[in-house]
Design a protein around this motif. Structure first.
Motif, PDB file in Angstrom:
ATOM      1  N   VAL A 194      30.281 -44.458 -83.279  1.00  0.00           N
ATOM      2  CA  VAL A 194      30.398 -43.969 -81.906  1.00  0.00           C
ATOM      3  C   VAL A 194      29.131 -44.310 -81.112  1.00  0.00           C
ATOM      4  O   VAL A 194      29.202 -44.773 -79.968  1.00  0.00           O
ATOM      5  CB  VAL A 194      30.656 -42.444 -81.886  1.00  0.00           C
ATOM      6  N   VAL A 195      27.989 -44.085 -81.737  1.00  0.00           N
ATOM      7  CA  VAL A 195      26.731 -44.345 -81.024  1.00  0.00           C
ATOM      8  C   VAL A 195      26.532 -45.838 -80.808  1.00  0.00           C
ATOM      9  O   VAL A 195      26.136 -46.275 -79.724  1.00  0.00           O
ATOM     10  CB  VAL A 195      25.536 -43.717 -81.778  1.00  0.00           C
ATOM     11  N   ARG A 196      26.851 -46.635 -81.802  1.00  0.00           N
ATOM     12  CA  ARG A 196      26.712 -48.092 -81.628  1.00  0.00           C
ATOM     13  C   ARG A 196      27.589 -48.574 -80.485  1.00  0.00           C
ATOM     14  O   ARG A 196      27.177 -49.395 -79.665  1.00  0.00           O
ATOM     15  CB  ARG A 196      27.127 -48.825 -82.908  1.00  0.00           C
TER      16      ARG A 196
ATOM     17  N   THR B 280      28.626 -46.847 -77.905  1.00  0.00           N
ATOM     18  CA  THR B 280      28.022 -46.405 -76.643  1.00  0.00           C
ATOM     19  C   THR B 280      26.872 -47.330 -76.253  1.00  0.00           C
ATOM     20  O   THR B 280      26.725 -47.703 -75.088  1.00  0.00           O
ATOM     21  CB  THR B 280      27.490 -44.971 -76.798  1.00  0.00           C
TER      22      THR B 280
END
Lengths: 378, 360
Positions: free
Chosen positions: B246-248, B250
């Motif tokens: 998810v962070v990657r 984003t």
């Protein structure tokens, strides 16, 4: 999550030109550039920089600072880092300790420390990490007990960069037991040359002596050296980390690899593979710089972009490492720290120190957890 | 972002919610484009944003056009805005031509065509492939250097044979065959020296902007899905391994958006090679990494045709290759940077956004 693109004003562009000229003149011909924050230290260089007003830039004038903006400081920092300038002596004091003293410190501390920091003459290490604590700062075991006129501090700090050369560090320690691990922590400013303080080197992978263990045995810390309110240590260090995470030091460490690849090999023409690597990497440098600058501008505008800062740190430090892999892949040399080529020296040193980029200032995993929570709270 | 751009985005988002819903996107696939949506946007003056008012466009900046593309990318809207306004409209304005009626598109790759001067006009033959929205258009424009002169030609779709072809998202990418036709002088005009290059850059920027918009939406979908979907007794977004994806994602979405926005804001007069190459490289890489991370976080549900992710990821996988694969742009950018020399490298990167001061 919001990154607002920002440009530089005419005054800011003027500052950029001045710093660029200064760096060109100040570094001797054949100067061996460093890798970002890992660049060598030169007290003379730090002093010269301070004379130009480029240390302690964002510090209020009443303490001898220059009352400049976060963006001005960003501009100076990125010019120094992109040239691999020797900023190691004053960098931590300038980036982290001075703002913390201004924000949390007493008048006495401001008057005692800040003018020296701004002059580039007072150097600090960080006093956060501990054996077995890692990124979980709330589990620090260093502890101080009340004695007359101050505190008696015992404990061990680790990965203390430059402790063997710096003057002080701000030690995060427990000053009262608490059920809640985040309570009861305080920051004490400790003289690294004081009684009861022992600095032991931790030789680094590249053979350099940069890191230390600092053992503190019954170190007396007078009351006036408590930084901020007793018990506020956790809030203080987390706010320090949040705003200092996203600067140019988080994406420029290995910029020199691309620059010196071009400097040394472009005369005969780069191979198509090398050209592709340069293009890919430079496109990313340009983009990440704009995101990092955007965080600085938001801070100047009164925002608190803690999640954005963590995101930029994660992108930036992983990118610094990717630069090493991409470049190594297209040059095919045997690594040698003593090579005659500046490019090859930098590549060798990058390989040896690269893994630390994503460790210092919070590991990738910790940052992702912060960003992930931030995404879910919107 | 200017107030104007913010208003355009808000207005578009409302229209797109109605006319480019996930169902509407699926319904448009057999046709290869979303004609009902185009009609609505054309009536509202959105279809000619960034085309000069003097030739019949709605006016506005390149940044406004990229804001439109960002919103179209977000909603997987298959319409020829980039070709009609950003490319064909711009080419026409270079010749002082008024916008003709109907949908316009361009042939971006003229390498399969033979163009020769013939009297005051030109003869044209050969085949161009992957011509976007050719089956939806009434006129097709192309720009090429003929006998050393940058020249624009305006073809009627009636005079060419439009074949088949689509990208991975079923958006029309047709073949256009031309059998030795004559284009009279009154349907051609001479272009400024850098116009062919400018057209190429504008095309690449359009795809970067679409990618940035799609990635923003993919990122939202993935945050929502991983917050709601539970396994092993808690939302999967609480697992560190899922957070990683998810962070990657984003990070990819934010990088693509930043690069594209800065390139567009810098391109008020002429579009800059460095900016656009960087934006296309970053957007292309982020399209690949972002789609992969989103699918991994979604698991099998993301692979179904009904679910919105697939509409967006199929576009991401297509747009990254259109107007130049990121590797081609990277080689060209790297070549130019190496020629400029090591001392020019940092100043070029630090030039960043050229507009003075913070952008509101």
């Amino acid at each position: 999550m919001r990154f607002i693109p920002t440009g530089l004003s005419a005054q800011e562009l003027q500052l950029q030109r001045e710093v660029r000229e200064f760096v060109k003149d100040a570094l001797p011909a054949g100067y061996r550039p460093g890798l970002g924050m890992g660049a060598s230290r030169s007290p003379e260089f730090s002093k010269k920089l301070a004379e130009r007003g480029w240390v302690g830039m964002a510090i209020p004038k009443q303490y001898g600072g220059h009352a400049r903006t976060a963006v001005d400081r960003f501009i100076v920092t990125e010019e120094l880092l992109s040239a691999g300038a020797p900023l190691g002596a004053h960098f931590v004091a300038d980036r982290q300790t001075a703002p913390a003293i201004i924000k949390f410190g007493t008048d006495w501390q401001r008057e005692f420390f800040i003018p020296k920091i701004v002059a580039g003459e007072c150097w600090f290490s960080l006093g956060m990490s501990e054996p077995d604590a890692g990124s979980d700062l709330s589990s620090v075991r260093s502890a101080a007990t009340r004695v007359e006129g101050g505190w008696l501090l015992n404990g061990t700090k680790i990965w203390t960069s430059g402790a063997h050369r710096n003057h002080y560090f701000a030690v995060l320690c427990r000053t009262s037991p608490s059920e809640d691990k985040h309570q009861g922590l305080s920051q004490l400013i400790v003289n690294l040359r004081g009684d009861g303080v022992e600095v032991r080197p931790i030789p680094f992978l590249n053979g350099a002596h940069e890191f230390n263990e600092v053992h503190m045995t019954d170190v007396f810390v007078p009351d006036e050296m408590m930084l901020g309110a007793e018990g506020s240590g956790w809030q203080q260090v987390t706010s320090e980390l949040a705003y200092e995470r996203s600067g140019p030091d988080r994406f420029l460490s290995t910029f020199g690899l691309v620059k010196y690849l071009i400097a040394e090999r472009a005369t005969g023409g780069l191979t198509p593979e090398q050209e592709r690597a340069v293009g890919q990497l430079v496109a990313r440098f340009w983009t990440i710089r704009q995101m990092s600058l955007s965080v600085a501008r938001t801070i100047d505008d009164g925002g608190a972009p803690a999640v954005e800062a963590s995101l930029v740190k994660d992108i930036g430090t992983r990118f610094e490492q990717r630069v090493i892999d991409v470049i190594r892949d297209v040059v095919e040399v045997q690594l040698d720290l003593d090579s005659n080529s500046t490019f090859e020296q930098l590549l060798a040193e990058s390989v040896l120190t690269g893994p630390s980029f994503t460790l210092r200032g919070g590991t990738t995993e910790v940052l992702r957890s912060i960003v992930s929570k931030g995404l879910r709270n919107v | 972002m200017s107030d104007n751009t913010t208003e355009i985005r808000a207005a578009l988002r409302a229209i797109l919610a109605d006319h480019s819903s996930a169902d509407a996107v699926l319904a448009a696939e057999p046709e290869g484009w979303n004609e009902p949506l185009w009609r609505v946007l054309d009536d509202g003056g959105f279809a000619t944003i960034a085309v000069d008012e003097t030739i019949g466009g709605s006016g506005g900046s390149l940044a406004d056009a990229c804001a439109v593309l960002h919103e179209l990318g977000r909603s997987a809207a298959s319409i020829p805005f980039a070709e009609h306004a950003l490319l064909a409209g711009w080419l026409l304005s270079q010749g002082g031509w008024d916008l003709p009626g109907g949908v316009l598109t361009v042939i971006d790759d003229t390498s399969g065509l033979q163009i020769e001067a013939a009297g005051a006009g030109f003869t044209l033959s050969g085949t161009a492939n992957h011509v976007a929205w050719a089956g939806a258009s009434t006129q097709i424009l192309l720009a090429a250097v003929v006998d050393g002169t940058p020249t624009a030609l305006l073809l009627s779709t009636k005079d060419v044979q439009v074949g088949g072809g689509a990208n991975l998202a079923e958006e029309q990418r047709r073949s256009v065959a031309v059998d030795s036709i004559t284009v009279p002088a009154e349907r051609t005009w001479e272009l400024p020296a850098d116009a062919v290059e400018q057209l190429r850059l504008r095309g690449a920027l359009s795809r970067a902007a679409l990618i940035a918009g799609a990635l923003e939406r993919v990122s939202e979908l993935t945050v929502r899905y991983t917050s709601e979907r539970e396994q092993f007794g808690r939302p999967i977004g609480r697992f560190q391994a899922v957070q990683r994806h998810v962070v990657r994602l984003t990070e990819m979405a934010q990088q693509a958006a930043m690069a594209t926005t800065v390139a567009a804001l810098n391109g008020s007069d002429a579009v800059d090679f460095f900016d656009v190459a960087s934006a296309k490289i970053v957007a292309g890489e982020c399209a690949s990494g972002g789609a992969a991370a989103a699918h991994q976080a979604h698991g099998a549900i993301g692979m179904t045709k009904e679910y919105e992710l697939g509409q967006l990821s199929r576009r991401l996988w297509s747009w990254r290759d259109e107007y130049g694969h990121e590797s081609a742009w990277a080689r060209e950018l790297g070549h130019r940077l190496a020629e400029a020399g090591a001392d020019e490298l940092w100043p070029r990167i630090a030039a960043g956004l050229l507009a003075a001061g913070p952008q509101a």
